[in-house]
Enzyme design. Structure first.
Site, PDB file in Angstrom:
ATOM      1  N   HIS A   1      30.779  24.820  18.935  1.00  0.00           N
ATOM      2  CA  HIS A   1      29.412  24.527  19.400  1.00  0.00           C
ATOM      3  C   HIS A   1      29.380  24.465  20.937  1.00  0.00           C
ATOM      4  CE1 HIS A   1      28.233  24.068  15.324  1.00  0.00           C
ATOM      5  NE2 HIS A   1      28.870  22.937  15.115  1.00  0.00           N
TER       6      HIS A   1
ATOM      7  N   ASP B   1      24.803  31.914  14.770  1.00  0.00           N
ATOM      8  CA  ASP B   1      25.734  31.494  13.716  1.00  0.00           C
ATOM      9  C   ASP B   1      27.159  31.918  14.066  1.00  0.00           C
ATOM     10  OD1 ASP B   1      26.498  30.327  11.371  1.00  0.00           O
ATOM     11  OD2 ASP B   1      25.772  31.928  10.065  1.00  0.00           O
TER      12      ASP B   1
ATOM     13  N   LEU C   1      10.830  33.164  32.190  1.00  0.00           N
ATOM     14  CA  LEU C   1      11.202  33.282  30.771  1.00  0.00           C
ATOM     15  C   LEU C   1      10.855  31.968  30.088  1.00  0.00           C
ATOM     16  CD1 LEU C   1      13.399  34.865  28.624  1.00  0.00           C
ATOM     17  CD2 LEU C   1      14.585  32.767  29.106  1.00  0.00           C
TER      18      LEU C   1
HETATM   19  C1  FPP Z   1      25.755  27.611  13.588  1.00  0.00           C
HETATM   20  O1  FPP Z   1      27.145  27.845  13.580  1.00  0.00           O
HETATM   21  C2  FPP Z   1      25.391  26.902  14.820  1.00  0.00           C
HETATM   22  C3  FPP Z   1      24.709  25.728  14.859  1.00  0.00           C
HETATM   23  C4  FPP Z   1      24.250  25.000  13.674  1.00  0.00           C
HETATM   24  C5  FPP Z   1      24.428  25.054  16.145  1.00  0.00           C
HETATM   25  C6  FPP Z   1      24.000  25.958  17.256  1.00  0.00           C
HETATM   26  C7  FPP Z   1      23.823  25.124  18.452  1.00  0.00           C
HETATM   27  C8  FPP Z   1      24.228  25.455  19.682  1.00  0.00           C
HETATM   28  C9  FPP Z   1      24.914  26.724  20.033  1.00  0.00           C
HETATM   29  C10 FPP Z   1      23.926  24.518  20.787  1.00  0.00           C
HETATM   30  C11 FPP Z   1      22.588  24.890  21.376  1.00  0.00           C
HETATM   31  C12 FPP Z   1      22.260  24.004  22.475  1.00  0.00           C
HETATM   32  C13 FPP Z   1      21.141  24.112  23.254  1.00  0.00           C
HETATM   33  C14 FPP Z   1      20.960  23.138  24.350  1.00  0.00           C
HETATM   34  C15 FPP Z   1      20.114  25.139  23.039  1.00  0.00           C
HETATM   35  P1  FPP Z   1      27.975  27.256  12.364  1.00  0.00           P
HETATM   36  O2  FPP Z   1      28.472  25.895  12.745  1.00  0.00           O
HETATM   37  O3  FPP Z   1      27.194  27.295  11.105  1.00  0.00           O
HETATM   38  O4  FPP Z   1      29.177  28.257  12.304  1.00  0.00           O
HETATM   39  P2  FPP Z   1      29.981  28.730  10.997  1.00  0.00           P
HETATM   40  O5  FPP Z   1      28.995  29.472  10.135  1.00  0.00           O
HETATM   41  O6  FPP Z   1      31.035  29.612  11.568  1.00  0.00           O
HETATM   42  O7  FPP Z   1      30.528  27.494  10.359  1.00  0.00           O
END
Ligand code: FPP
Length: 246
Positions: free
Chosen positions: A40, A23, A134
């Site tokens: 992201h 997050d 892994l």
């Molecule tokens: C939450 O941060 C994050 C997500 C909903 C997406 C996480 C996805 C990735 C890091 C990409 C992963 C990719 C692979 C290939 C595994 P948020 O957007 O809720 O952040 P905020 O709380 O600051 O708004």
């Protein structure tokens, strides 16, 4: 070897399975006056760093929450941006993950994702199926409640009679049946909640909540979480130093 040195060695063993709610991508981007997409994008780099850090620490299973069943509620441009990013990440990093010995497994509802994405995940699983260093479980279109429901449906479809449906039996149908339950659950981004992640599997998992935003996560933050894990007294519902303790 004395009983106390066995305990000391055991305390320093790495967690076998680490699960992460990644997050804070949006806030990371906002702090830099960038669109959320860039958070992201930086989050994908943090995933790759964390995979390497887990391998370096002999962690066997890493499960990351990449897209939840509830993330569809986000603005459509953010959802499509995330989908495109994941597709690009698979094509960019799959060869590298394969050469690192990473086995990719995808958990979640594949029926309602785009065909292109389904094919990418199927391809990633097939290409890395022989790897043993892994196991990376990517939770995609995943929800903990969905998992319990899909496992129940599969058990019923397999003809398991009600009186044989034990916890162990249902676990055989859960999305992470191939992995031990997580030892350590990490959530970055400062929120203190599970958000419908691995509800069934975290019954005795140790939780570490970090204020670090996901794109800033790396080996140092993983070590801090592992240190906290090593400081915990895991009793699995038992009593410490009980005369008949195993
Ligand atoms: C939450 O941060 C994050 C997500 C909903 C997406 C996480 C996805 C990735 C890091 C990409 C992963 C990719 C692979 C290939 C595994 P948020 O957007 O809720 O952040 P905020 O709380 O600051 O708004």
């Amino acid at each position: 070897m004395s009983a106390s040195s066995v305990v000391a060695q055991d305390r320093l063993a790495p967690p076998r399975h680490v699960a992460i709610v990644m997050d804070g991508n949006g806030r990371w981007a906002k702090k830099r006056f960038l669109p959320r997409f860039f958070g992201h994008k930086a989050g994908v780099d943090a995933v790759v760093r964390t995979i390497q850090a887990c391998i370096d620490r002999d962690i066997e299973f890493l499960t990351v929450f990449a897209f939840s069943s509830e993330n569809w509620k986000r603005p459509s441009d953010e959802v499509s941006g995330l989908m495109g990013l994941v597709l690009a990440a698979v094509s960019r990093y799959l060869g590298k993950l394969d050469s690192m010995g990473v086995r990719v497994r995808v958990i979640g509802d594949r029926d309602s994702i785009a065909e292109k994405l389904r094919q990418a995940w199927d391809g990633a699983e097939a290409r890395t199926a022989h790897n043993t260093k892994l196991t990376l479980n990517v939770a995609f279109n995943y929800g903990g409640r969905w998992d319990i429901v899909q496992a129940s449906r599969k058990a019923i479809a397999a003809g398991v009679p009600a009186h044989e449906l034990t916890e162990d039996k249902l676990s055989e149908f859960m999305a992470l049946a191939h992995a031990p339950d997580p030892d350590l659950f990490i959530r970055t981004g400062g929120e203190v909640r599970i958000s419908n992640f691995l509800l069934w599997q975290v019954a005795y998992t140790e939780f570490v909540f970090s204020d670090c935003l996901w794109p800033e996560f790396g080996a140092q933050q993983l070590d801090a979480a592992i240190d906290a894990f090593h400081g915990r007294d895991r009793r699995f519902g038992g009593v410490k130093d009980a005369p008949n303790a195993a």
